[in-house]
Design a protein around this motif. Structure first.
Motif, PDB file in Angstrom:
ATOM      1  N   CYS A  79       0.833  -1.196   0.000  1.00  0.00           N
ATOM      2  CA  CYS A  79       0.000   0.000   0.000  1.00  0.00           C
ATOM      3  C   CYS A  79       0.875   1.257   0.000  1.00  0.00           C
ATOM      4  O   CYS A  79       1.782   1.371   0.825  1.00  0.00           O
ATOM      5  N   SER A  81      -0.033   4.083   0.857  1.00  0.00           N
ATOM      6  CA  SER A  81      -0.439   4.957   1.943  1.00  0.00           C
ATOM      7  C   SER A  81       0.118   4.482   3.293  1.00  0.00           C
ATOM      8  O   SER A  81       0.765   5.243   4.006  1.00  0.00           O
ATOM      9  N   CYS A  82      -0.091   3.201   3.640  1.00  0.00           N
ATOM     10  CA  CYS A  82       0.329   2.736   4.967  1.00  0.00           C
ATOM     11  C   CYS A  82       1.480   1.726   4.891  1.00  0.00           C
ATOM     12  O   CYS A  82       2.075   1.386   5.917  1.00  0.00           O
ATOM     13  N   CYS A 100      -4.196  -0.635   0.032  1.00  0.00           N
ATOM     14  CA  CYS A 100      -4.763  -1.806   0.678  1.00  0.00           C
ATOM     15  C   CYS A 100      -6.252  -1.560   0.929  1.00  0.00           C
ATOM     16  O   CYS A 100      -6.744  -0.434   0.778  1.00  0.00           O
ATOM     17  N   CYS A 103      -7.093   1.355   3.459  1.00  0.00           N
ATOM     18  CA  CYS A 103      -6.858   2.719   2.970  1.00  0.00           C
ATOM     19  C   CYS A 103      -7.835   3.071   1.863  1.00  0.00           C
ATOM     20  O   CYS A 103      -8.301   4.207   1.782  1.00  0.00           O
TER      21      CYS A 103
HETATM   22 ZN    ZN Z   1      -2.939   0.911   3.399  1.00  0.00          ZN
END
Ligand code: ZN
Length: 108
Positions: A79, A81-82, A100, A103
């Motif tokens: 992901c 983002s995370c 993911c 997110c």
């Molecule tokens: Zn994520």
């Protein structure tokens, strides 16, 4: 660890299909240049549909290119983002996704 070779093949095939479709859309739009007015009015509506298809196709190609680039950088399947691993079942559905499940949900 995701099977990047499998997803690379899927993404490249999808990109080629979209590229081909966009080429056909361009040709269809070009072929509508020299028509009389009545015909043009009808085709104008068709053209708007084609243009919408064209821009959504372009957006998808951009996402696929980005996914292929992440693959080259060894970051595909994580992901953006995370940083969590993206479930393979999710990639099977949307191979170009950069997020993911969690997110993607947060983004709506
Ligand atoms: Zn994520």
């Amino acid at each position: 660890m995701v099977d990047t070779a499998k997803f690379r093949a899927i993404l490249e095939q999808r990109r080629d299909e979209l590229t081909e479709r966009l080429r056909e859309i361009d040709e269809a739009l070009d072929s509508h240049q020299s028509k009389d007015w009545e015909e043009l009015a009808t085709e104008r509506e068709g053209d708007e549909v084609l243009e919408r298809m064209g821009s959504s196709g372009k957006a998808e190609i951009a996402k696929i290119q980005a996914a292929l680039q992440r693959m080259d950088e060894g970051e595909f399947g994580y992901c953006v983002s995370c940083g969590d691993e993206i479930a393979e079942e999710r990639l099977d559905v949307v191979p170009h996704t950069p997020f993911c499940h969690n997110c993607a949900d947060k983004r709506g």
